[in-house]
Scaffold this motif. Structure first.
Motif, PDB file in Angstrom:
ATOM      1  N   SER A  27       0.845  -1.186   0.000  1.00 54.44           N
ATOM      2  CA  SER A  27       0.000   0.000   0.000  1.00 54.44           C
ATOM      3  C   SER A  27       0.882   1.238   0.000  1.00 54.44           C
ATOM      4  N   VAL A  28       0.336   2.316  -0.531  1.00 51.76           N
ATOM      5  CA  VAL A  28       1.060   3.580  -0.598  1.00 51.76           C
ATOM      6  C   VAL A  28       0.096   4.726  -0.320  1.00 51.76           C
ATOM      7  N   ALA A  29       0.655   5.826   0.157  1.00 50.33           N
ATOM      8  CA  ALA A  29      -0.145   7.031   0.360  1.00 50.33           C
ATOM      9  C   ALA A  29      -0.656   7.509  -0.999  1.00 50.33           C
ATOM     10  N   ALA A  30      -1.867   8.046  -1.001  1.00 51.05           N
ATOM     11  CA  ALA A  30      -2.468   8.509  -2.256  1.00 51.05           C
ATOM     12  C   ALA A  30      -3.452   9.636  -1.968  1.00 51.05           C
ATOM     13  N   ARG A  31      -3.890  10.273  -3.043  1.00 45.41           N
ATOM     14  CA  ARG A  31      -4.815  11.406  -2.943  1.00 45.41           C
ATOM     15  C   ARG A  31      -5.942  11.215  -3.950  1.00 45.41           C
ATOM     16  N   LEU A  32      -7.158  11.490  -3.497  1.00 48.23           N
ATOM     17  CA  LEU A  32      -8.343  11.452  -4.356  1.00 48.23           C
ATOM     18  C   LEU A  32      -8.832  12.883  -4.535  1.00 48.23           C
ATOM     19  N   ALA A  54     -11.685  20.068  -3.837  1.00 47.12           N
ATOM     20  CA  ALA A  54     -11.285  19.359  -2.616  1.00 47.12           C
ATOM     21  C   ALA A  54     -10.379  18.181  -2.964  1.00 47.12           C
ATOM     22  N   CYS A  55      -9.696  17.675  -1.955  1.00 45.49           N
ATOM     23  CA  CYS A  55      -8.963  16.424  -2.123  1.00 45.49           C
ATOM     24  C   CYS A  55      -8.984  15.676  -0.799  1.00 45.49           C
ATOM     25  N   THR A  56      -8.915  14.377  -0.895  1.00 44.23           N
ATOM     26  CA  THR A  56      -8.912  13.505   0.270  1.00 44.23           C
ATOM     27  C   THR A  56      -7.633  12.691   0.250  1.00 44.23           C
ATOM     28  N   ILE A  57      -6.911  12.757   1.347  1.00 45.90           N
ATOM     29  CA  ILE A  57      -5.674  11.997   1.498  1.00 45.90           C
ATOM     30  C   ILE A  57      -6.023  10.637   2.083  1.00 45.90           C
ATOM     31  N   GLY A  58      -5.399   9.607   1.567  1.00 42.82           N
ATOM     32  CA  GLY A  58      -5.662   8.263   2.067  1.00 42.82           C
ATOM     33  C   GLY A  58      -4.553   7.306   1.712  1.00 42.82           C
ATOM     34  N   ARG A  59      -4.918   6.055   1.565  1.00 46.44           N
ATOM     35  CA  ARG A  59      -3.971   4.981   1.284  1.00 46.44           C
ATOM     36  C   ARG A  59      -4.584   4.083   0.228  1.00 46.44           C
ATOM     37  N   VAL A  60      -3.790   3.709  -0.768  1.00 45.88           N
ATOM     38  CA  VAL A  60      -4.271   2.791  -1.792  1.00 45.88           C
ATOM     39  C   VAL A  60      -3.571   1.448  -1.595  1.00 45.88           C
ATOM     40  N   TYR A  61      -4.392   0.415  -1.484  1.00 47.47           N
ATOM     41  CA  TYR A  61      -3.897  -0.960  -1.379  1.00 47.47           C
ATOM     42  C   TYR A  61      -3.894  -1.545  -2.782  1.00 47.47           C
ATOM     43  N   LEU A  62      -2.799  -2.215  -3.120  1.00 49.19           N
ATOM     44  CA  LEU A  62      -2.574  -2.687  -4.479  1.00 49.19           C
ATOM     45  C   LEU A  62      -2.920  -4.163  -4.638  1.00 49.19           C
ATOM     46  N   GLU A  63      -3.460  -4.485  -5.813  1.00 49.43           N
ATOM     47  CA  GLU A  63      -3.701  -5.871  -6.225  1.00 49.43           C
ATOM     48  C   GLU A  63      -4.611  -6.645  -5.264  1.00 49.43           C
ATOM     49  N   ILE A  64      -5.793  -6.133  -5.050  1.00 53.58           N
ATOM     50  CA  ILE A  64      -6.789  -6.785  -4.208  1.00 53.58           C
ATOM     51  C   ILE A  64      -7.588  -7.747  -5.080  1.00 53.58           C
ATOM     52  N   ASP A  65      -7.669  -9.002  -4.651  1.00 56.57           N
ATOM     53  CA  ASP A  65      -8.355  -9.992  -5.489  1.00 56.57           C
ATOM     54  C   ASP A  65      -9.866  -9.998  -5.216  1.00 56.57           C
TER      55      ASP A  65
END
Length: 140
Positions: A27-32, A54-65
């Motif tokens: 997972s990595v920090a990300a922005r929406l 606006a923007c929302t700061i969060g976390r993106v988890y990669l390769e979710i099955d």
């Protein structure tokens, strides 16, 4: 098939995420962009709604099955709808890139309390007990 999942609330916290997706996930920090995060009335967790600029700061988890996504869908319940978005994240060399991701959007905008959700406060006060309490109650 796998997808990336952008998280902005309780799922950003390992105490919650790893109970639903125990298999290690990068997972990595990300922005929406284009969404604001607000508290849900009477709850410790947030929701997002569209808001220009606006923007929302969060976390993106990669390769979710698909099986993991099914567990996340069940956890989020009827209060949230999963939809596709584009998020911005930084690469190891400092560049910003955009990737497609899924996000859980709160379905009842009037249920948001209009105040910014405090992720640090949730992490200190609520994250550990959140999953147990809401899993028992069948809630988010």
């Amino acid at each position: 098939m796998s997808v990336h999942v952008f998280t902005y609330g309780s799922l950003m916290f390992p105490a919650v995420w790893t109970r639903l997706v125990p298999r290690p996930r990068a997972s990595v920090a990300a922005r929406l962009d284009g969404f604001v995060r607000e508290g849900v009335r009477g709850q410790s967790y947030p929701g997002i709604r569209p808001q220009a600029g606006a923007c929302t700061i969060g976390r993106v988890y990669l390769e979710i099955d698909e099986a993991e996504l099914g567990r996340l869908d069940a956890f989020e319940g009827a209060e949230y709808r999963r939809e596709s978005v584009t998020v911005v994240m930084a690469t190891r060399d400092g560049r910003c890139i955009t990737i497609a991701a899924e996000v859980y959007r709160f379905t009842e905008p009037l249920g948001l309390d209009g105040t910014p959700w405090d992720a640090a406060r949730f992490g200190c006060e609520s994250a550990e007990g959140f999953y147990r309490a809401h899993a028992r109650a069948g809630e988010n």
